[in-house]
Design a protein around this motif. Structure first.
Motif, PDB file in Angstrom:
ATOM      1  N   GLY A 132       0.855  -1.135   0.039  1.00  0.00           N
ATOM      2  CA  GLY A 132       0.056   0.108  -0.076  1.00  0.00           C
ATOM      3  C   GLY A 132       0.889   1.336  -0.019  1.00  0.00           C
ATOM      4  N   GLY A 133       0.112   2.497   0.100  1.00  0.00           N
ATOM      5  CA  GLY A 133       1.127   3.791   0.028  1.00  0.00           C
ATOM      6  C   GLY A 133       0.291   4.426  -1.401  1.00  0.00           C
ATOM      7  N   GLY A 134       0.151   5.607  -1.313  1.00  0.00           N
ATOM      8  CA  GLY A 134      -0.050   6.273  -2.621  1.00  0.00           C
ATOM      9  C   GLY A 134      -1.333   6.138  -3.156  1.00  0.00           C
ATOM     10  N   ARG A 135      -1.988   6.731  -4.039  1.00  0.00           N
ATOM     11  CA  ARG A 135      -3.431   6.577  -4.345  1.00  0.00           C
ATOM     12  C   ARG A 135      -3.632   5.268  -5.548  1.00  0.00           C
ATOM     13  N   GLY A 136      -4.674   5.084  -5.518  1.00  0.00           N
ATOM     14  CA  GLY A 136      -4.906   4.032  -6.543  1.00  0.00           C
ATOM     15  C   GLY A 136      -5.219   2.602  -5.738  1.00  0.00           C
ATOM     16  N   ALA A 137      -5.652   1.667  -6.365  1.00  0.00           N
ATOM     17  CA  ALA A 137      -6.084   0.249  -5.789  1.00  0.00           C
ATOM     18  C   ALA A 137      -5.058  -0.286  -5.187  1.00  0.00           C
ATOM     19  N   THR A 138      -5.029  -0.885  -4.183  1.00  0.00           N
ATOM     20  CA  THR A 138      -3.672  -1.674  -3.640  1.00  0.00           C
ATOM     21  C   THR A 138      -4.179  -2.893  -2.795  1.00  0.00           C
ATOM     22  N   GLY A 139      -5.355  -3.321  -3.004  1.00  0.00           N
ATOM     23  CA  GLY A 139      -5.884  -4.643  -2.424  1.00  0.00           C
ATOM     24  C   GLY A 139      -5.701  -5.867  -2.756  1.00  0.00           C
ATOM     25  N   ARG A 140      -4.295  -6.154  -3.019  1.00  0.00           N
ATOM     26  CA  ARG A 140      -3.959  -7.698  -3.455  1.00  0.00           C
ATOM     27  C   ARG A 140      -4.258  -8.730  -2.070  1.00  0.00           C
ATOM     28  N   GLY A 141      -5.179  -9.589  -2.505  1.00  0.00           N
ATOM     29  CA  GLY A 141      -5.423 -10.555  -1.276  1.00  0.00           C
ATOM     30  C   GLY A 141      -6.031  -9.953  -0.184  1.00  0.00           C
ATOM     31  N   SER A 142      -6.702  -8.836  -0.413  1.00  0.00           N
ATOM     32  CA  SER A 142      -7.490  -8.386   0.708  1.00  0.00           C
ATOM     33  C   SER A 142      -9.019  -8.272   0.379  1.00  0.00           C
ATOM     34  N   GLY A 143      -9.575  -8.821  -0.556  1.00  0.00           N
ATOM     35  CA  GLY A 143     -10.803  -8.979  -0.941  1.00  0.00           C
ATOM     36  C   GLY A 143     -11.392  -7.899  -1.664  1.00  0.00           C
ATOM     37  N   TYR A 162     -10.597  -7.234  -5.040  1.00  0.00           N
ATOM     38  CA  TYR A 162     -10.113  -7.571  -6.476  1.00  0.00           C
ATOM     39  C   TYR A 162     -11.567  -7.303  -7.140  1.00  0.00           C
ATOM     40  N   SER A 163     -12.556  -7.718  -6.967  1.00  0.00           N
ATOM     41  CA  SER A 163     -14.009  -7.531  -7.704  1.00  0.00           C
ATOM     42  C   SER A 163     -14.148  -5.915  -8.191  1.00  0.00           C
ATOM     43  N   SER A 164     -13.726  -5.106  -7.105  1.00  0.00           N
ATOM     44  CA  SER A 164     -13.942  -3.662  -7.504  1.00  0.00           C
ATOM     45  C   SER A 164     -12.925  -2.999  -7.906  1.00  0.00           C
ATOM     46  N   ASP A 166      -5.252 -32.696  -9.452  1.00  0.00           N
ATOM     47  CA  ASP A 166      -4.241 -31.906 -10.045  1.00  0.00           C
ATOM     48  C   ASP A 166      -4.765 -30.535 -10.563  1.00  0.00           C
ATOM     49  N   GLY A 167      -6.052 -30.182 -10.173  1.00  0.00           N
ATOM     50  CA  GLY A 167      -6.708 -28.999 -10.873  1.00  0.00           C
ATOM     51  C   GLY A 167      -5.958 -27.883 -10.157  1.00  0.00           C
ATOM     52  N   PHE A 168      -6.003 -26.620 -10.919  1.00  0.00           N
ATOM     53  CA  PHE A 168      -5.610 -25.526 -10.436  1.00  0.00           C
ATOM     54  C   PHE A 168      -6.347 -24.490 -11.083  1.00  0.00           C
ATOM     55  N   SER A 169      -6.611 -23.215 -10.640  1.00  0.00           N
ATOM     56  CA  SER A 169      -7.348 -22.190 -11.076  1.00  0.00           C
ATOM     57  C   SER A 169      -6.794 -20.985 -10.833  1.00  0.00           C
ATOM     58  N   ILE A 170      -6.725 -19.871 -11.516  1.00  0.00           N
ATOM     59  CA  ILE A 170      -6.307 -18.426 -11.151  1.00  0.00           C
ATOM     60  C   ILE A 170      -7.461 -17.614 -10.584  1.00  0.00           C
ATOM     61  N   ASP A 171      -7.501 -17.234  -9.290  1.00  0.00           N
ATOM     62  CA  ASP A 171      -8.342 -16.561  -8.822  1.00  0.00           C
ATOM     63  C   ASP A 171      -8.305 -15.112  -8.979  1.00  0.00           C
ATOM     64  N   GLU A 172      -7.260 -14.399  -8.926  1.00  0.00           N
ATOM     65  CA  GLU A 172      -6.936 -12.985  -9.013  1.00  0.00           C
ATOM     66  C   GLU A 172      -5.621 -12.907  -9.931  1.00  0.00           C
ATOM     67  N   GLU A 173      -5.843 -11.780 -10.596  1.00  0.00           N
ATOM     68  CA  GLU A 173      -4.829 -11.297 -11.655  1.00  0.00           C
ATOM     69  C   GLU A 173      -4.630  -9.824 -11.591  1.00  0.00           C
ATOM     70  N   TRP A 174      -3.534  -9.251 -10.811  1.00  0.00           N
ATOM     71  CA  TRP A 174      -3.135  -7.846 -10.880  1.00  0.00           C
ATOM     72  C   TRP A 174      -2.030  -7.539 -11.801  1.00  0.00           C
ATOM     73  N   LYS A 175      -2.044  -6.377 -12.401  1.00  0.00           N
ATOM     74  CA  LYS A 175      -1.033  -5.954 -13.053  1.00  0.00           C
ATOM     75  C   LYS A 175      -0.302  -4.755 -12.255  1.00  0.00           C
ATOM     76  N   VAL A 176       0.824  -4.857 -12.096  1.00  0.00           N
ATOM     77  CA  VAL A 176       1.838  -4.205 -11.230  1.00  0.00           C
ATOM     78  C   VAL A 176       3.105  -3.705 -11.859  1.00  0.00           C
ATOM     79  N   SER A 177       2.587  -2.095 -12.002  1.00  0.00           N
ATOM     80  CA  SER A 177       3.513  -1.502 -12.921  1.00  0.00           C
ATOM     81  C   SER A 177       4.414  -0.308 -12.235  1.00  0.00           C
ATOM     82  N   PRO A 178       5.460  -0.021 -12.352  1.00  0.00           N
ATOM     83  CA  PRO A 178       6.012   1.210 -11.703  1.00  0.00           C
ATOM     84  C   PRO A 178       5.141   2.518 -12.273  1.00  0.00           C
ATOM     85  N   ARG A 179       5.297   3.321 -11.458  1.00  0.00           N
ATOM     86  CA  ARG A 179       4.552   4.651 -11.695  1.00  0.00           C
ATOM     87  C   ARG A 179       5.494   5.218 -12.776  1.00  0.00           C
ATOM     88  N   ILE A 180       4.767   5.834 -13.618  1.00  0.00           N
ATOM     89  CA  ILE A 180       5.314   6.529 -14.967  1.00  0.00           C
ATOM     90  C   ILE A 180       6.051   7.911 -14.593  1.00  0.00           C
TER      91      ILE A 180
END
Length: 232
Positions: free
Chosen positions: A85-96, A98-100, A218-232
């Motif tokens: 966290g820190g700074g503005r924008g969405a930061t909620g990886r793993g915190s519930g 994701y959907s919003s 052996d089943g796997f699924s991807i529950d969340e996908e976050w793009k994590v880029s440095p600030r421009i």
């Protein structure tokens, strides 16, 4: 398929969560890019589809010595606290949250993204250039459990990679089930080290954090996908 259940914040917790998402500082948004189009689990393997003609937006003008001067988030040190966290924008990886979370053009949740990003890009249009890039290295690393991500998630940037692929193209597959230390629920980072296709300038890393859930057999699924880029 088993899915994790997250407890939504309420009362004071909800106010804190909202504050963490919107923020009040003037930090620039994450840089925009297109390097990976899709992630999928197939027969225990993580299948990564790379963009045919990758690109990114940057304020680099060809005269600066380091892209890190323009990307203050996580270039030298990718470790963060409390979900990065820190700074503005969405930061909620793993915190519930994701959907919003705001979404990128490829549908990923956008870490530190938000409505302010488009306004910033409009206001700084004359400072930003779109560069054609090449992926020099693709890295994959296990980050830890959801509890670990909530406590100490990495920010943007490289981490110690468990596996790397040099000059990848097309589709890359990584066998998750074939390694005992990876055959468990948790978060994984996929990072692409991108270079300017013309000058070979190093733009460092575009990263994606994935929550992979193991089901029956052996089943796997991807529950969340976050793009994590440095600030421009």
């Amino acid at each position: 398929m088993r899915r994790r259940q997250f407890v939504l914040a309420s009362g004071i917790g909800a106010v804190a969560a909202l504050s963490g998402c919107l923020g009040s500082d003037s930090s620039p948004p994450p840089r925009k890019s297109s390097v990976i189009t899709n992630f999928e689990m197939q027969s225990g393997s993580l299948v990564i589809d790379l963009v045919d003609n990758p690109w990114l937006m940057s304020r680099y003008d060809g005269n600066q010595g380091s892209a890190g001067m323009l990307s203050p988030v996580g270039i030298a040190n990718a470790k963060g606290k409390n979900g990065g966290g820190g700074g503005r924008g969405a930061t909620g990886r793993g915190s519930g949250s994701y959907s919003s979370a705001p979404r990128t053009g490829h549908g990923y949740a956008w870490y530190h993204g938000g409505g302010y990003a488009d306004d910033w890009y409009d206001d700084h249009d004359d400072e930003v250039t779109r560069y054609q890039v090449a992926i020099a290295t693709l890295g994959i690393a296990y980050l830890g459990s959801t509890a670990q991500m909530q406590d100490d998630a990495p920010d943007a940037g490289a981490v110690p990679w468990d596996k790397t692929f040099q000059n990848p193209s097309g589709t890359v597959e990584y066998d998750v089930s074939g390694r005992s230390d990876f055959s468990r629920d948790g978060w994984y980072r996929v990072g692409a080290n991108v270079m300017d296709a013309d000058s070979n300038h190093d733009f460092r890393w575009e990263c994606f954090d994935l929550e992979i859930d193991s089901g029956v057999g052996d089943g796997f699924s991807i529950d969340e996908e976050w793009k994590v880029s440095p600030r421009i």
